[in-house]
Design a protein around this motif. Structure first.
Motif, short mmCIF file in Angstrom:
data_model
loop_
_atom_site.label_atom_id
_atom_site.label_comp_id
_atom_site.label_asym_id
_atom_site.label_seq_id
_atom_site.Cartn_x
_atom_site.Cartn_y
_atom_site.Cartn_z
N GLU A 86 13.17 13.48 121.94
CA GLU A 86 13.58 13.21 120.45
C GLU A 86 15.07 12.14 120.19
OE1 GLU A 86 12.84 16.06 121.56
OE2 GLU A 86 13.81 17.83 120.62
N ASP A 87 15.60 12.25 121.28
CA ASP A 87 16.68 11.37 120.93
C ASP A 87 16.47 9.59 121.21
OD1 ASP A 87 18.49 13.67 122.99
OD2 ASP A 87 18.59 13.47 120.91
N THR A 88 15.14 9.54 121.46
CA THR A 88 15.03 7.99 121.53
C THR A 88 15.07 7.24 120.18
OG1 THR A 88 13.52 8.60 123.42
CG2 THR A 88 12.86 6.68 122.01
N ALA A 89 15.89 6.28 120.30
CA ALA A 89 16.28 5.57 119.18
C ALA A 89 16.79 4.22 119.45
CB ALA A 89 16.91 6.53 118.12
N VAL A 90 17.25 3.38 118.42
CA VAL A 90 18.08 2.53 118.47
C VAL A 90 19.65 2.96 118.05
CG1 VAL A 90 19.04 0.19 117.78
CG2 VAL A 90 16.67 0.45 118.27
N TYR A 91 20.46 3.02 118.65
CA TYR A 91 21.70 3.48 118.32
C TYR A 91 22.49 2.42 117.98
CZ TYR A 91 20.70 8.22 120.29
OH TYR A 91 19.79 9.37 120.47
N ASP A 109 31.06 -0.34 106.54
CA ASP A 109 31.35 -1.65 106.25
C ASP A 109 30.76 -2.81 107.11
OD1 ASP A 109 34.14 -0.17 104.97
OD2 ASP A 109 32.85 -1.31 103.71
N TYR A 110 30.73 -2.37 108.55
CA TYR A 110 30.52 -3.22 109.68
C TYR A 110 29.52 -2.29 110.58
CZ TYR A 110 33.84 -6.61 107.66
OH TYR A 110 34.56 -7.36 106.59
N TRP A 111 28.71 -3.17 111.19
CA TRP A 111 27.65 -2.47 112.13
C TRP A 111 27.41 -3.44 113.30
CZ3 TRP A 111 24.97 2.06 111.16
CH2 TRP A 111 25.24 2.73 110.06
N GLY A 112 27.34 -2.51 114.56
CA GLY A 112 26.98 -3.20 115.86
C GLY A 112 25.52 -3.52 115.72
N GLN A 113 25.09 -4.35 116.61
CA GLN A 113 23.73 -4.77 116.69
C GLN A 113 22.77 -3.62 117.20
OE1 GLN A 113 25.73 -5.15 119.12
NE2 GLN A 113 24.70 -4.92 121.13
N GLY A 114 23.10 -2.65 117.84
CA GLY A 114 22.28 -1.58 118.18
C GLY A 114 21.90 -1.76 119.62
N THR A 115 21.83 -0.44 120.11
CA THR A 115 21.37 -0.49 121.62
C THR A 115 20.32 0.64 121.79
OG1 THR A 115 22.23 -0.45 123.79
CG2 THR A 115 23.39 1.02 122.33
N LEU A 116 19.47 0.14 122.55
CA LEU A 116 18.00 1.02 122.56
C LEU A 116 18.21 2.08 123.69
CD1 LEU A 116 15.24 1.72 121.64
CD2 LEU A 116 14.41 0.00 123.55
N VAL A 117 18.16 3.46 123.12
CA VAL A 117 17.96 4.51 124.18
C VAL A 117 16.56 5.20 124.18
CG1 VAL A 117 18.59 6.79 124.57
CG2 VAL A 117 20.43 5.15 123.74
N THR A 118 16.08 5.04 125.44
CA THR A 118 14.57 5.61 125.59
C THR A 118 14.85 6.77 126.47
OG1 THR A 118 13.65 3.33 125.19
CG2 THR A 118 12.00 5.19 126.06
N VAL A 119 14.18 7.92 125.98
CA VAL A 119 14.31 8.97 127.05
C VAL A 119 12.54 9.41 127.16
CG1 VAL A 119 15.01 11.54 127.16
CG2 VAL A 119 16.15 9.81 125.86
N SER A 120 12.29 9.36 128.50
CA SER A 120 10.98 9.71 128.74
C SER A 120 10.79 11.25 129.43
CB SER A 120 10.64 8.71 129.88
OG SER A 120 11.56 9.27 131.38
#
Length: 121
Positions: A86-91, A109-120
């Motif tokens: 359930e932690d699988t998400a774009v962070y 106000d500002y955001w990074g582009q996101g990094t994908l975390v996939t937990v199998s």
């Protein structure tokens, strides 16, 4: 202002990952920073935040995730242990220019582009 998130990837349940978010163009040492995540079909949710000596965690990650910051490098980290499916998400990392930690994504106000975390599982 730029925020560059990195460190995502594929990990088995129970494993660990460390996310990094390098920032530039802000006075990082005095800025509230937050980590959010967004799973498919769900709204973006608060994960952890840091400002001065104050740290907040969502209940779902408390005891498993640790937010830290290196003011000399203008970088914030999210160490994640005991990962679950359930932690699988774009962070995403985010920064506010004023105010303290907020659990609302709209407050940042500002955001990074996101990094994908996939937990199998």
């Amino acid at each position: 202002v730029q925020l560059q998130a990195s460190g995502g990837g594929l990990v088995q349940a129970g494993g660990s990952l460390r996310l990094s978010c390098a920032t530039s163009g802000i006075t990082f040492s005095t800025s509230p920073v937050g980590w959010f995540r967004q799973a498919p079909g769900k709204e973006r949710e608060f994960v952890a935040g840091s400002w001065s000596t104050t740290i907040h965690y969502a209940d779902s990650v408390k005891g498993r995730f640790t937010i830290s910051r290196d003011n000399a490098k203008s970088t914030v980290y999210l160490q994640m242990h005991f990962l679950k499916s359930e932690d699988t998400a774009v962070y995403y990392c985010a920064v506010r220019l004023a105010g303290g930690i907020s659990w609302s994504a709209d407050s940042y106000d500002y955001w990074g582009q996101g990094t994908l975390v996939t937990v199998s599982s």
